[in-house]
Design an enzyme around this catalytic site. Structure first.
Site, PDB file in Angstrom:
ATOM      1  N   ASN A 140       0.876  -1.184   0.000  1.00  0.00           N
ATOM      2  CA  ASN A 140       0.000   0.000   0.000  1.00  0.00           C
ATOM      3  C   ASN A 140       0.906   1.225   0.000  1.00  0.00           C
ATOM      4  OD1 ASN A 140      -1.785   2.052   0.429  1.00  0.00           O
ATOM      5  ND2 ASN A 140      -2.365   1.434   2.513  1.00  0.00           N
ATOM      6  N   LYS A 188       0.181   4.305  -0.325  1.00  0.00           N
ATOM      7  CA  LYS A 188      -0.395   5.538   0.262  1.00  0.00           C
ATOM      8  C   LYS A 188      -0.091   6.719  -0.653  1.00  0.00           C
ATOM      9  CE  LYS A 188      -0.007   3.260   4.692  1.00  0.00           C
ATOM     10  NZ  LYS A 188       0.099   3.327   6.135  1.00  0.00           N
ATOM     11  N   HIS A 220      -9.313   1.429   4.941  1.00  0.00           N
ATOM     12  CA  HIS A 220      -8.038   1.608   5.656  1.00  0.00           C
ATOM     13  C   HIS A 220      -8.242   2.574   6.823  1.00  0.00           C
ATOM     14  CE1 HIS A 220      -3.904   2.671   6.540  1.00  0.00           C
ATOM     15  NE2 HIS A 220      -3.559   1.568   5.922  1.00  0.00           N
ATOM     16  N   GLU A 255      -6.532   4.936   7.885  1.00  0.00           N
ATOM     17  CA  GLU A 255      -6.279   6.346   7.570  1.00  0.00           C
ATOM     18  C   GLU A 255      -7.493   6.977   6.905  1.00  0.00           C
ATOM     19  OE1 GLU A 255      -2.647   5.608   5.471  1.00  0.00           O
ATOM     20  OE2 GLU A 255      -1.673   5.080   7.362  1.00  0.00           O
ATOM     21  N   GLU A 304      -5.146  -4.658  10.575  1.00  0.00           N
ATOM     22  CA  GLU A 304      -4.128  -3.630  10.748  1.00  0.00           C
ATOM     23  C   GLU A 304      -4.362  -2.887  12.061  1.00  0.00           C
ATOM     24  OE1 GLU A 304      -2.337  -2.573   6.603  1.00  0.00           O
ATOM     25  OE2 GLU A 304      -3.816  -1.086   7.180  1.00  0.00           O
ATOM     26  N   GLY A 341       2.870   2.433  10.712  1.00  0.00           N
ATOM     27  CA  GLY A 341       3.839   3.517  10.560  1.00  0.00           C
ATOM     28  C   GLY A 341       4.583   3.870  11.836  1.00  0.00           C
ATOM     29  N   SER A 390       3.750  -2.034  10.275  1.00  0.00           N
ATOM     30  CA  SER A 390       5.200  -2.139  10.490  1.00  0.00           C
ATOM     31  C   SER A 390       5.761  -3.516  10.143  1.00  0.00           C
ATOM     32  CB  SER A 390       5.566  -1.742  11.930  1.00  0.00           C
ATOM     33  OG  SER A 390       5.215  -0.381  12.171  1.00  0.00           O
ATOM     34  N   GLY A 435       5.315   1.315   4.594  1.00  0.00           N
ATOM     35  CA  GLY A 435       6.671   1.838   4.442  1.00  0.00           C
ATOM     36  C   GLY A 435       7.634   0.899   3.721  1.00  0.00           C
TER      37      GLY A 435
HETATM   38  P1  13P Z   1       3.302   0.444   7.604  1.00  0.00           P
HETATM   39  O1  13P Z   1       3.789  -0.849   7.001  1.00  0.00           O
HETATM   40  O2  13P Z   1       4.044   1.642   7.100  1.00  0.00           O
HETATM   41  O3  13P Z   1       3.196   0.367   9.079  1.00  0.00           O
HETATM   42  O4  13P Z   1       1.799   0.647   7.046  1.00  0.00           O
HETATM   43  C1  13P Z   1       0.901  -0.386   7.148  1.00  0.00           C
HETATM   44  C2  13P Z   1      -0.321  -0.024   6.395  1.00  0.00           C
HETATM   45  O5  13P Z   1      -1.039   0.882   6.759  1.00  0.00           O
HETATM   46  C3  13P Z   1      -0.612  -0.777   5.177  1.00  0.00           C
HETATM   47  O6  13P Z   1      -1.888  -0.514   4.711  1.00  0.00           O
END
Ligand code: 13P
Length: 254
Positions: free
Chosen positions: A15, A17, A101, A103, A171, A177, A216, A238
């Protein structure tokens, strides 16, 4: 060969983002193809921003990488400024879409109700829906994790009658993150809980449901997370932006 529903092929999705313009998209996908080892072990997906989807399609070529969107609207057309319909994603060569998601829930007003509408609309357009659920740190510390997941799934899957176009991503919000991943025990417990709920509603097809872990995930923790019996892949933020890391995770998912 007798079909064994518990043999679930791993699914590793990046992802991206709000990262990677068209040029960066082409470059990153080229590196992933060069280093990915043919993607024999797992289904591999990338989710670029909308404006990079075309560049991604070109770069993916015949490599077998699944093209995924990060969001979709539930209406097919009309006065919905800024939105994209499921059929438009399908036309643009996406075969999957991330829905709900955290976010989007946190910053853009996504609710279990809109998640539900988006799942229905996406399935209708032939897309695979990668549906995200997860608790906040406060909810976990308050012992509410299972309740939160249950509520999110009940709302998301209202009137959804089959799981064939569904992937669920667990998640935990506190792991996204932050560099702080869930322990294998925490991940396995929630994944098993999710599969149990799916089994109650959908019967044996829950055994074929892929449940991804996100938060993460990186090369140093992917092997142990992916070894959990109910962890069927990763939704990676990430680490998916770095070809070496993303490909290392793909290689770990046998
Ligand atoms: P990270 O791997 O950066 O923690 O993000 C996870 C995520 O939100 C994937 O959708």
């Amino acid at each position: 060969m007798v079909y064994n529903p518990v043999m679930r092929k791993k699914y590793i999705a990046g992802n991206w983002k709000l990262n990677n313009n068209q040029k960066q998209t082409s470059e990153l996908i080229a590196k992933i193809i060069a280093q990915g080892g043919g993607f024999k072990n797992a289904d591999v997906a990338v989710a670029p921003p909308f404006t990079s989807i075309h560049a991604a399609k070109q770069a993916i070529g015949s490599s077998g990488i699944i093209l995924c969107a990060q969001n979709v609207h539930f209406e097919e057309k009309g006065a919905f400024t800024g939105e994209i319909a499921p059929s438009m994603l399908a036309e643009a060569a996406c075969t999957a879409v991330i829905i709900g998601h955290s976010e989007r829930r946190q910053y853009f007003g996504e609710t279990d109700e809109t998640v539900n509408k988006k799942i229905h609309a996406s399935i209708k357009a032939g897309l695979t829906a990668i549906v995200c659920v997860g608790e906040t740190l406060q909810e976990r510390e308050g012992g509410k994790t299972n309740d939160v997941i249950h509520t999110q799934l009940s709302g998301a899957f209202k009137d959804v009658s089959d799981l064939s176009k569904i992937i669920i991503a667990y998640e935990p919000v506190w792991a996204i993150g932050t560099g702080k991943n869930a322990t294998t025990q925490q991940a396995q417990d929630v994944h098993a809980f999710i599969r149990g709920l799916a089994r109650q509603k959908y019967g044996a097809s829950a055994d074929g449901l892929r449940i991804l872990y996100g938060g993460s995930m990186k090369p140093s923790n992917a092997a142990e997370l992916l070894a959990c019996p109910d962890v069927d892949g990763g939704l990676i933020g990430g680490a998916s932006l770095i070809a070496e890391d993303f490909c290392a995770i793909i290689r770990l998912s046998s």
